[in-house]
Enzyme design. Structure first.
Site, PDB file in Angstrom:
ATOM      1  N   ASN A 235      13.716  21.250 -31.782  1.00 48.61           N
ATOM      2  CA  ASN A 235      12.874  20.339 -32.553  1.00 48.61           C
ATOM      3  C   ASN A 235      11.587  21.097 -32.866  1.00 48.61           C
ATOM      4  O   ASN A 235      10.691  21.197 -32.020  1.00 48.61           O
ATOM      5  CB  ASN A 235      12.596  19.083 -31.713  1.00 48.61           C
ATOM      6  CG  ASN A 235      11.778  18.050 -32.467  1.00 48.61           C
ATOM      7  OD1 ASN A 235      11.352  18.299 -33.601  1.00 48.61           O
ATOM      8  ND2 ASN A 235      11.554  16.906 -31.850  1.00 48.61           N
TER       9      ASN A 235
ATOM     10  N   LYS B  13      10.213  22.247 -29.355  1.00 47.50           N
ATOM     11  CA  LYS B  13      10.779  21.664 -28.135  1.00 47.50           C
ATOM     12  C   LYS B  13      12.260  22.019 -28.121  1.00 47.50           C
ATOM     13  O   LYS B  13      12.886  22.078 -29.183  1.00 47.50           O
ATOM     14  CB  LYS B  13      10.635  20.133 -28.162  1.00 47.50           C
ATOM     15  CG  LYS B  13       9.199  19.681 -28.087  1.00 47.50           C
ATOM     16  CD  LYS B  13       9.133  18.163 -27.939  1.00 47.50           C
ATOM     17  CE  LYS B  13       7.740  17.674 -28.211  1.00 47.50           C
ATOM     18  NZ  LYS B  13       7.662  16.620 -29.206  1.00 47.50           N
TER      19      LYS B  13
ATOM     20  N   ARG C 290      16.610  19.419 -35.381  1.00 46.91           N
ATOM     21  CA  ARG C 290      16.107  18.164 -35.927  1.00 46.91           C
ATOM     22  C   ARG C 290      15.374  18.470 -37.235  1.00 46.91           C
ATOM     23  O   ARG C 290      14.488  19.333 -37.271  1.00 46.91           O
ATOM     24  CB  ARG C 290      15.133  17.551 -34.926  1.00 46.91           C
ATOM     25  CG  ARG C 290      14.601  16.240 -35.403  1.00 46.91           C
ATOM     26  CD  ARG C 290      13.681  15.634 -34.390  1.00 46.91           C
ATOM     27  NE  ARG C 290      13.397  14.276 -34.773  1.00 46.91           N
ATOM     28  CZ  ARG C 290      12.724  13.434 -34.033  1.00 46.91           C
ATOM     29  NH1 ARG C 290      12.286  13.797 -32.856  1.00 46.91           N
ATOM     30  NH2 ARG C 290      12.500  12.209 -34.451  1.00 46.91           N
TER      31      ARG C 290
ATOM     32  N   HIS D 202      13.537   8.016 -37.475  1.00 49.50           N
ATOM     33  CA  HIS D 202      14.062   7.743 -36.123  1.00 49.50           C
ATOM     34  C   HIS D 202      15.572   7.491 -36.168  1.00 49.50           C
ATOM     35  O   HIS D 202      16.127   6.850 -35.267  1.00 49.50           O
ATOM     36  CB  HIS D 202      13.418   6.489 -35.471  1.00 49.50           C
ATOM     37  CG  HIS D 202      11.962   6.608 -35.189  1.00 49.50           C
ATOM     38  ND1 HIS D 202      11.082   5.560 -35.412  1.00 49.50           N
ATOM     39  CD2 HIS D 202      11.225   7.620 -34.682  1.00 49.50           C
ATOM     40  CE1 HIS D 202       9.859   5.937 -35.060  1.00 49.50           C
ATOM     41  NE2 HIS D 202       9.911   7.174 -34.621  1.00 49.50           N
TER      42      HIS D 202
ATOM     43  N   ARG E  83      -0.722   4.440 -36.939  1.00 52.98           N
ATOM     44  CA  ARG E  83      -0.356   4.131 -38.334  1.00 52.98           C
ATOM     45  C   ARG E  83      -0.488   2.632 -38.593  1.00 52.98           C
ATOM     46  O   ARG E  83      -0.133   1.820 -37.731  1.00 52.98           O
ATOM     47  CB  ARG E  83       1.076   4.558 -38.637  1.00 52.98           C
ATOM     48  CG  ARG E  83       1.306   6.039 -38.564  1.00 52.98           C
ATOM     49  CD  ARG E  83       2.718   6.382 -39.050  1.00 52.98           C
ATOM     50  NE  ARG E  83       3.075   7.745 -38.685  1.00 52.98           N
ATOM     51  CZ  ARG E  83       4.109   8.062 -37.912  1.00 52.98           C
ATOM     52  NH1 ARG E  83       4.912   7.122 -37.447  1.00 52.98           N
ATOM     53  NH2 ARG E  83       4.358   9.320 -37.626  1.00 52.98           N
TER      54      ARG E  83
ATOM     55  N   PHE F 296      -0.411   2.606 -25.577  1.00 46.54           N
ATOM     56  CA  PHE F 296      -0.265   1.194 -25.214  1.00 46.54           C
ATOM     57  C   PHE F 296      -0.651   0.923 -23.764  1.00 46.54           C
ATOM     58  O   PHE F 296      -1.133  -0.155 -23.442  1.00 46.54           O
ATOM     59  CB  PHE F 296       1.167   0.723 -25.489  1.00 46.54           C
ATOM     60  CG  PHE F 296       1.412   0.402 -26.931  1.00 46.54           C
ATOM     61  CD1 PHE F 296       1.221  -0.878 -27.426  1.00 46.54           C
ATOM     62  CD2 PHE F 296       1.815   1.396 -27.815  1.00 46.54           C
ATOM     63  CE1 PHE F 296       1.436  -1.165 -28.765  1.00 46.54           C
ATOM     64  CE2 PHE F 296       2.033   1.117 -29.153  1.00 46.54           C
ATOM     65  CZ  PHE F 296       1.845  -0.165 -29.630  1.00 46.54           C
TER      66      PHE F 296
ATOM     67  N   ASN G 242       9.658   0.960 -21.453  1.00 49.85           N
ATOM     68  CA  ASN G 242       8.816   0.844 -20.255  1.00 49.85           C
ATOM     69  C   ASN G 242       7.949  -0.398 -20.149  1.00 49.85           C
ATOM     70  O   ASN G 242       7.458  -0.695 -19.068  1.00 49.85           O
ATOM     71  CB  ASN G 242       7.900   2.073 -20.154  1.00 49.85           C
ATOM     72  CG  ASN G 242       8.702   3.341 -19.940  1.00 49.85           C
ATOM     73  OD1 ASN G 242       9.470   3.424 -18.997  1.00 49.85           O
ATOM     74  ND2 ASN G 242       8.538   4.305 -20.819  1.00 49.85           N
TER      75      ASN G 242
ATOM     76  N   GLU H 151      17.580  11.445 -28.204  1.00 49.04           N
ATOM     77  CA  GLU H 151      17.816  12.018 -29.534  1.00 49.04           C
ATOM     78  C   GLU H 151      18.449  13.411 -29.425  1.00 49.04           C
ATOM     79  O   GLU H 151      19.283  13.779 -30.247  1.00 49.04           O
ATOM     80  CB  GLU H 151      16.490  12.080 -30.301  1.00 49.04           C
ATOM     81  CG  GLU H 151      15.986  10.689 -30.646  1.00 49.04           C
ATOM     82  CD  GLU H 151      14.532  10.653 -31.078  1.00 49.04           C
ATOM     83  OE1 GLU H 151      14.286  10.787 -32.277  1.00 49.04           O
ATOM     84  OE2 GLU H 151      13.658  10.484 -30.218  1.00 49.04           O
TER      85      GLU H 151
HETATM   86  P1  AMP Z   1       7.063   7.734 -27.397  1.00 52.72           P
HETATM   87  O1  AMP Z   1       6.488   7.950 -28.763  1.00 52.72           O
HETATM   88  O2  AMP Z   1       8.463   7.207 -27.425  1.00 52.72           O
HETATM   89  O3  AMP Z   1       6.898   8.916 -26.498  1.00 52.72           O
HETATM   90  O4  AMP Z   1       6.187   6.546 -26.724  1.00 52.72           O
HETATM   91  C1  AMP Z   1       4.843   6.711 -26.437  1.00 52.72           C
HETATM   92  C2  AMP Z   1       4.198   5.342 -26.243  1.00 52.72           C
HETATM   93  O5  AMP Z   1       4.875   4.635 -25.172  1.00 52.72           O
HETATM   94  C3  AMP Z   1       2.730   5.439 -25.833  1.00 52.72           C
HETATM   95  O6  AMP Z   1       1.944   4.529 -26.582  1.00 52.72           O
HETATM   96  C4  AMP Z   1       2.757   5.023 -24.398  1.00 52.72           C
HETATM   97  O7  AMP Z   1       1.588   4.401 -24.010  1.00 52.72           O
HETATM   98  C5  AMP Z   1       3.899   4.030 -24.354  1.00 52.72           C
HETATM   99  N1  AMP Z   1       4.340   3.839 -22.977  1.00 52.72           N
HETATM  100  C6  AMP Z   1       4.949   4.723 -22.170  1.00 52.72           C
HETATM  101  N2  AMP Z   1       5.119   4.183 -20.937  1.00 52.72           N
HETATM  102  C7  AMP Z   1       4.595   2.932 -20.979  1.00 52.72           C
HETATM  103  C8  AMP Z   1       4.432   1.861 -20.031  1.00 52.72           C
HETATM  104  N3  AMP Z   1       4.856   1.978 -18.785  1.00 52.72           N
HETATM  105  N4  AMP Z   1       3.836   0.708 -20.428  1.00 52.72           N
HETATM  106  C9  AMP Z   1       3.384   0.604 -21.692  1.00 52.72           C
HETATM  107  N5  AMP Z   1       3.494   1.574 -22.616  1.00 52.72           N
HETATM  108  C10 AMP Z   1       4.082   2.713 -22.276  1.00 52.72           C
END
Ligand code: AMP
Length: 404
Positions: A7, A14, A94, A183, A244, A287, A342, A390
């Protein structure tokens, strides 16, 4: 067969090496800060065979240097996982946008490279770097089949009324302006896993997949084929994301540009990088950090953090409900990616208003991590949390194409 998955981004590569006989990970890692400054570069390599991990600051002027460093580590006596590069049967790459041409992954040849170049205007931030990764691998591993897996391919089955924008039709013809969606590899992987959990034949299923991470998108999938998705010509459309805006009234672009004396490009930068839950909350695009502030009434940005989460949950719920309509019901809803996998709170808040459609999750099962059936008692629709993979999807496609 062992498949190397690459990727390649603007300044990073990666990788994962996967044994496709057992679908197990053999090694993974990343090269960062490629070409950022003279002498800059960072590499991390994690063998999965008990050998030690390797991490180093190393000059990586180009993607070719990064690929060379990766291949060296894969065969190194101290950190390696294969005795020779000839053990690697194929490489899967990718690639962001395959335009309207690629509904499937493709064995790379001169015409595929030309197409990835041709579609650079549709993926200016990704396609050129994806191509650098492909070229570097062709140079370093001559004769090894290279496969391109496009983020857009899975969505190519959308009907015309789902992918057509209501703008003058000539622009679709002239500039390929239409919904592509992204995605796709993730939506494809988790929907196929959901079919297994349903114990059904793919052709008899209706599934809504929610890839909720830093970037977020949903897809409506009937009979294993995507019929709609929330991202559009670019990944900016759809639900609000980390940074975004997601879908907004397009007139806002001119309004902000005029009011703030910004160019269109500057305004779009703002919508891509300073908006979403970061823009509303003022806290973070992460988040976890927003949830932490939203739980603490003493925090100055408490109200805005709560508003950001509510806006996000509400918009995801709206797409879910509209895809439920588009599919004429649903057999399963899947949550995946960083937040979807999560955050029990996100899954609970998004599905709560859908109780009226007979959709509910089980609060206790919802707390469990991993691949979990979180369907509530009496829910008309099964709800699953499924970690996305992925790289494995790219490796599966690569193997299938090479063995064809
Ligand atoms: P990704 O783009 O799939 O790597 O997801 C990243 C996002 O997932 C970030 O905004 C993280 O804060 C959120 N995230 C990962 N673990 C948690 C968790 N335990 N609770 C809330 N948000 C999470």
């Amino acid at each position: 067969m062992k498949v190397l998955v690459i990727n390649a981004g603007s300044s990073s590569v990666k990788y994962q090496l996967i044994d496709m006989t057992t679908e197990t990970l053999i090694a993974k890692g990343l090269c960062e800060k490629i070409g950022i400054a003279p002498g800059s570069g960072h590499m991390k390599h994690s063998p999965q065979n008990g050998k030690p991990a390797y991490e180093v600051e190393i000059a990586l002027p180009t993607h070719t240097d990064a690929i060379k460093a990766v291949l060296e580590k894969l065969v190194s006596p101290e950190f390696g996982v294969v005795s020779s590069l000839s053990d690697i049967g194929a490489v899967g790459h990718r690639v962001l946008n395959g335009g309207p041409k690629y509904a499937e992954s493709a064995l790379v040849d001169a015409s595929v490279i030309k197409d990835i170049e041709y579609f650079i205007p549709l993926g200016p931030l990704h396609n050129p770097h994806n191509l650098s990764g492909i070229r570097a691998c062709i140079g370093a591993m001559p004769g090894v089949p290279q496969v391109a897996t496009f983020d857009t391919s899975f969505h190519q089955t959308m009907p015309d009324y789902a992918y057509t924008y209501a703008i003058p039709y000539k622009y679709q013809e002239k500039y390929h302006i239409r919904r592509y969606g992204f995605h796709g590899t993730s939506h494809k992987y988790v929907s196929q896993e959901a079919v297994k959990l349903l114990g059904a034949k793919a052709e008899n299923t209706r599934i809504i997949t929610c890839h909720l991470g830093n970037g977020s998108s949903l897809a409506a999938i009937r009979g294993g084929k995507c019929i709609d998705t929330s991202m559009g010509l670019t990944p900016l459309e759809g639900v609000p994301m980390g940074t975004r805006s997601g879908s907004i009234d397009p007139a806002i672009v001119e309004y902000i540009a005029d009011s703030e004396k910004l160019t269109v490009a500057e305004t779009l930068h703002l919508l891509n990088h300073e908006s979403g839950v970061l823009g509303i909350s003022g806290v973070s695009s992460d988040f976890r950090e927003i949830e932490a502030v939203a739980e603490n009434g003493g925090e100055p940005l408490y109200a805005r953090a709560n508003l950001a989460l509510k806006v996000f949950y509400y918009n995801v719920m709206k797409y879910l409900a509209s895809y439920y309509g588009a599919l004429g019901g649903a057999d399963a809803i899947v949550f995946t990616a960083g937040l979807g996998e999560n955050s029990a709170e996100a899954r609970a808040e998004i599905t709560k208003p859908l109780a009226g459609l007979g959709i509910s999750l089980d609060p206790e099962k919802n707390k469990v991590r991993g691949t979990v059936d979180i369907t509530g008692n009496g829910s008309k629709v099964r709800i699953f949390t499924i970690p996305t993979n992925e790289e494995l999807m790219i490796a599966r496609d690569t193997k299938a194409i090479v063995e064809r």
